[in-house]
Design a protein around this motif. Structure first.
Motif, PDB file in Angstrom:
ATOM      1  N   UNK A 212       0.832  -1.211   0.000  1.00 17.17           N
ATOM      2  CA  UNK A 212       0.000   0.000   0.000  1.00 17.17           C
ATOM      3  C   UNK A 212       0.867   1.262   0.000  1.00 17.17           C
ATOM      4  N   UNK A 213       1.954   1.259   0.814  1.00 11.38           N
ATOM      5  CA  UNK A 213       2.851   2.400   0.870  1.00 11.38           C
ATOM      6  C   UNK A 213       3.521   2.621  -0.483  1.00 11.38           C
ATOM      7  N   UNK A 214       3.964   1.533  -1.120  1.00  8.07           N
ATOM      8  CA  UNK A 214       4.580   1.653  -2.438  1.00  8.07           C
ATOM      9  C   UNK A 214       3.599   2.201  -3.471  1.00  8.07           C
ATOM     10  N   UNK A 215       2.340   1.789  -3.370  1.00  5.15           N
ATOM     11  CA  UNK A 215       1.318   2.287  -4.283  1.00  5.15           C
ATOM     12  C   UNK A 215       1.104   3.785  -4.100  1.00  5.15           C
ATOM     13  N   UNK A 216       1.083   4.246  -2.853  1.00  8.13           N
ATOM     14  CA  UNK A 216       0.928   5.672  -2.597  1.00  8.13           C
ATOM     15  C   UNK A 216       2.109   6.461  -3.158  1.00  8.13           C
ATOM     16  N   UNK A 217       3.317   5.931  -2.993  1.00  6.26           N
ATOM     17  CA  UNK A 217       4.497   6.599  -3.544  1.00  6.26           C
ATOM     18  C   UNK A 217       4.425   6.655  -5.067  1.00  6.26           C
ATOM     19  N   UNK A 218       3.982   5.571  -5.691  1.00  4.02           N
ATOM     20  CA  UNK A 218       3.867   5.549  -7.155  1.00  4.02           C
ATOM     21  C   UNK A 218       2.833   6.574  -7.622  1.00  4.02           C
ATOM     22  N   UNK A 219       1.734   6.696  -6.910  1.00  5.46           N
ATOM     23  CA  UNK A 219       0.715   7.691  -7.273  1.00  5.46           C
ATOM     24  C   UNK A 219       1.282   9.105  -7.154  1.00  5.46           C
ATOM     25  N   UNK A 220       2.034   9.364  -6.081  1.00  6.74           N
ATOM     26  CA  UNK A 220       2.629  10.689  -5.898  1.00  6.74           C
ATOM     27  C   UNK A 220       3.620  10.986  -7.020  1.00  6.74           C
ATOM     28  N   UNK A 221       4.391   9.973  -7.420  1.00  5.80           N
ATOM     29  CA  UNK A 221       5.339  10.154  -8.517  1.00  5.80           C
ATOM     30  C   UNK A 221       4.611  10.464  -9.814  1.00  5.80           C
ATOM     31  N   UNK A 222       3.510   9.779 -10.066  1.00  9.28           N
ATOM     32  CA  UNK A 222       2.724  10.015 -11.287  1.00  9.28           C
ATOM     33  C   UNK A 222       2.192  11.445 -11.300  1.00  9.28           C
ATOM     34  N   UNK A 223       1.691  11.913 -10.160  1.00 14.43           N
ATOM     35  CA  UNK A 223       1.153  13.274 -10.080  1.00 14.43           C
ATOM     36  C   UNK A 223       2.272  14.296 -10.324  1.00 14.43           C
TER      37      UNK A 223
END
Length: 167
Positions: free
Chosen positions: A117-128
């Motif tokens: 879940x933490x990795x997914x949040x980081x990936x979303x932040x990177x995409x934004x």
């Protein structure tokens, strides 16, 4: 009365039985004739004209025609299940989630889930962030093309010096 039976393996069985007897007696006769290992009465289902024959009903009530046949299905034993058509429950196993020694494994799975879940949040932040950078770059290019087009005079067609302004 002679009853023709067919198994799912297309074996044909003929059994002579009194029509006054119940379906359970017919199942027991099949078991006695074909063997308890292959055709146990507790796991048999008899089907005639699309209906499952009930154990306590006399055979004559189903009006079985001697020209037609009854289908015999034998259900397979599966570990840990209770069969509704057998009157006795099987021994069931408790799921491993309730075992006390499985707690460590469950905690590892929960930690892994939280990490993902933490990795997914980081990936979303990177995409934004990347989307913002792309938008900024597109804005800079648009500004550069508008300032360049304002500095250069527009192209004129050769031989057309008397152009009228439209308006």
């Amino acid at each position: 009365m002679l009853i023709k039976l067919k198994t799912l393996q297309l074996q044909t069985i003929q059994i002579e039985i009194d029509p006054e007897q119940t379906v359970k007696a017919l199942k027991e006769k099949i078991e006695a004739e074909r063997g308890k290992d292959n055709f146990p009465a507790s796991r048999q289902k008899l089907i005639y004209a699309g209906k499952i024959l009930q154990d306590d009903t006399p055979i004559k009530d189903y009006k079985i025609d001697e020209k037609n046949f009854v289908i015999v299905m034998v259900s397979k034993m599966m570990k840990g299940l209770v069969y509704p058509f057998s009157r006795r429950p099987l021994v069931t196993r408790r799921p491993s989630i309730y075992k006390t020694r499985g707690k460590g494994k469950m905690q590892r799975l929960i930690r892994k889930r939280n990490e993902l879940r933490r990795q997914l949040q980081e990936a979303r932040a990177t995409i934004i962030t990347l989307q913002g950078l792309l938008q900024l770059k597109a804005d800079q290019e648009r500004m550069a093309t508008t300032t360049t087009s304002q500095q250069l005079p527009g192209p004129q067609a050769p031989g057309n010096t008397n152009a009228r302004p439209s308006g």
